[in-house]
Motif scaffolding. Structure first.
Motif, PDB file in Angstrom:
ATOM      1  N   UNK A  21       1.142  -1.222   0.024  1.00 59.18           N
ATOM      2  CA  UNK A  21      -0.193  -0.372   0.229  1.00 59.18           C
ATOM      3  C   UNK A  21       0.904   1.571   0.097  1.00 59.18           C
ATOM      4  N   UNK A  22       1.990   1.516   0.629  1.00 55.89           N
ATOM      5  CA  UNK A  22       2.737   2.482   1.183  1.00 55.89           C
ATOM      6  C   UNK A  22       3.118   2.689  -0.434  1.00 55.89           C
ATOM      7  N   UNK A  23       3.896   1.753  -1.404  1.00 55.07           N
ATOM      8  CA  UNK A  23       4.393   1.914  -2.710  1.00 55.07           C
ATOM      9  C   UNK A  23       3.364   2.328  -3.260  1.00 55.07           C
ATOM     10  N   UNK A  24       2.066   1.756  -3.813  1.00 55.98           N
ATOM     11  CA  UNK A  24       1.233   1.966  -4.512  1.00 55.98           C
ATOM     12  C   UNK A  24       1.319   3.463  -4.746  1.00 55.98           C
ATOM     13  N   UNK A  25       0.853   3.567  -3.045  1.00 56.68           N
ATOM     14  CA  UNK A  25       0.468   5.383  -2.790  1.00 56.68           C
ATOM     15  C   UNK A  25       1.624   6.641  -3.628  1.00 56.68           C
ATOM     16  N   UNK A  26       2.528   5.316  -2.674  1.00 57.05           N
ATOM     17  CA  UNK A  26       3.784   6.790  -3.656  1.00 57.05           C
ATOM     18  C   UNK A  26       4.295   6.624  -4.518  1.00 57.05           C
ATOM     19  N   UNK A  27       3.798   5.094  -5.506  1.00 49.82           N
ATOM     20  CA  UNK A  27       3.667   5.486  -7.667  1.00 49.82           C
ATOM     21  C   UNK A  27       3.016   6.384  -8.205  1.00 49.82           C
ATOM     22  N   UNK A  28       2.109   6.464  -7.360  1.00 54.77           N
ATOM     23  CA  UNK A  28       0.853   7.617  -7.501  1.00 54.77           C
ATOM     24  C   UNK A  28       1.020   9.119  -7.222  1.00 54.77           C
ATOM     25  N   UNK A  29       2.043   8.896  -6.152  1.00 56.83           N
ATOM     26  CA  UNK A  29       2.063  10.732  -5.972  1.00 56.83           C
ATOM     27  C   UNK A  29       3.186  11.080  -6.565  1.00 56.83           C
ATOM     28  N   UNK A  30       4.013  10.054  -6.983  1.00 57.10           N
ATOM     29  CA  UNK A  30       4.982  10.365  -7.877  1.00 57.10           C
ATOM     30  C   UNK A  30       4.873  10.436  -9.125  1.00 57.10           C
ATOM     31  N   UNK A  31       4.319   9.182  -9.625  1.00 49.15           N
ATOM     32  CA  UNK A  31       3.676  10.506 -10.764  1.00 49.15           C
ATOM     33  C   UNK A  31       2.765  11.625 -11.198  1.00 49.15           C
ATOM     34  N   UNK A  32       2.209  11.966  -9.862  1.00 48.00           N
ATOM     35  CA  UNK A  32       0.850  12.879 -10.003  1.00 48.00           C
ATOM     36  C   UNK A  32       2.343  14.259 -10.363  1.00 48.00           C
ATOM     37  N   UNK A  33       3.296  14.001  -9.430  1.00 49.01           N
ATOM     38  CA  UNK A  33       3.883  14.608  -9.543  1.00 49.01           C
ATOM     39  C   UNK A  33       4.614  15.487 -11.089  1.00 49.01           C
ATOM     40  N   UNK A  34       5.576  14.524 -11.584  1.00 46.77           N
ATOM     41  CA  UNK A  34       5.969  14.248 -12.761  1.00 46.77           C
ATOM     42  C   UNK A  34       4.604  14.365 -13.867  1.00 46.77           C
ATOM     43  N   UNK A  35       3.551  14.264 -13.920  1.00 45.44           N
ATOM     44  CA  UNK A  35       2.926  14.750 -14.961  1.00 45.44           C
ATOM     45  C   UNK A  35       2.651  17.242 -14.375  1.00 45.44           C
ATOM     46  N   UNK A  36       2.842  17.114 -13.772  1.00 48.43           N
ATOM     47  CA  UNK A  36       2.763  18.281 -12.167  1.00 48.43           C
ATOM     48  C   UNK A  36       4.352  19.097 -13.544  1.00 48.43           C
ATOM     49  N   UNK A  37       4.928  18.666 -13.300  1.00 48.36           N
ATOM     50  CA  UNK A  37       6.278  18.993 -14.308  1.00 48.36           C
ATOM     51  C   UNK A  37       5.902  19.452 -15.295  1.00 48.36           C
ATOM     52  N   UNK A  38       5.412  18.283 -16.447  1.00 47.25           N
ATOM     53  CA  UNK A  38       5.002  18.253 -16.900  1.00 47.25           C
ATOM     54  C   UNK A  38       4.331  20.246 -18.133  1.00 47.25           C
ATOM     55  N   UNK A  39       3.207  20.023 -17.001  1.00 49.13           N
ATOM     56  CA  UNK A  39       1.872  20.853 -17.187  1.00 49.13           C
ATOM     57  C   UNK A  39       2.566  22.172 -18.068  1.00 49.13           C
ATOM     58  N   UNK A  40       3.441  23.014 -17.394  1.00 52.30           N
ATOM     59  CA  UNK A  40       3.757  24.408 -17.958  1.00 52.30           C
ATOM     60  C   UNK A  40       4.381  24.200 -19.571  1.00 52.30           C
ATOM     61  N   UNK A  41       4.798  22.731 -19.885  1.00 52.28           N
ATOM     62  CA  UNK A  41       5.623  22.587 -21.039  1.00 52.28           C
ATOM     63  C   UNK A  41       3.879  22.285 -22.273  1.00 52.28           C
ATOM     64  N   UNK A  42       2.960  21.634 -21.790  1.00 50.56           N
ATOM     65  CA  UNK A  42       1.439  21.114 -22.382  1.00 50.56           C
ATOM     66  C   UNK A  42       1.064  22.021 -22.447  1.00 50.56           C
TER      67      UNK A  42
END
Length: 156
Positions: A21-42
């Motif tokens: 469960x902690x791994x799953x949540x951290x993967x989700x959080x990391x993906x959300x942060x990664x996508x947030x990093x892309x937002x200005x470029x998009x």
């Protein structure tokens, strides 16, 4: 004092499985942060994440950077209706073309245009630079290598 993020207050019960469960949540959080990093470029290129994904998928196809809609749908994981809408929007911007095959009128391959290739090349370069900066702020080279190996193992 440490600032809490959404993961600190997320109420998933680790009792289900205290290891995954902690791994799953951290993967989700990391993906959300990664996508947030892309937002200005998009936003800069007036692309949604799925439009960028479609263009990048076509860009990575062998020359002439052409795929059938069903091949794109499998690679991008999008519904056929959603893909039709995205392709129409990309076609309106002259980033892709769709043409009828003479020998099979049912198939309309999608081809990346020169404008689409130029846009996705620039967007990909900026994404790689921004993501690399984001990762290097958090992980050293050894950690990036280890995480890459582990995620590749999960993705198999």
């Amino acid at each position: 004092m440490r600032i809490k993020n959404r993961m600190d207050s997320h109420q998933w019960d680790s009792g289900f499985d205290p290891q995954t469960v902690p791994l799953f949540l951290q993967l989700q959080w990391a993906q959300a942060q990664s996508l947030q990093t892309m937002r200005p470029m998009l936003e800069k290129f007036a692309l949604s994440a799925v439009k960028f994904d479609v263009l990048a998928t076509l860009r990575n196809a062998p020359a002439p950077h052409q795929m059938t809609p069903s091949m794109i749908q499998d690679a991008v994981v999008i519904s056929s209706g959603g893909l039709t809408k995205v392709l129409l929007q990309l076609e309106t911007r002259a980033l892709v073309t769709r043409r009828q095959l003479a020998d099979d009128l049912r198939i309309k391959p999608v081809c990346l245009t020169a404008a689409g290739a130029a846009l996705v090349e620039q967007a990909m370069a900026e994404t790689v630079a921004d993501t690399g900066h984001w990762l290097r702020q958090r992980l050293d080279a050894t950690e990036i290598s280890q995480l890459t190996t582990l995620l590749a193992k999960l993705a198999q």
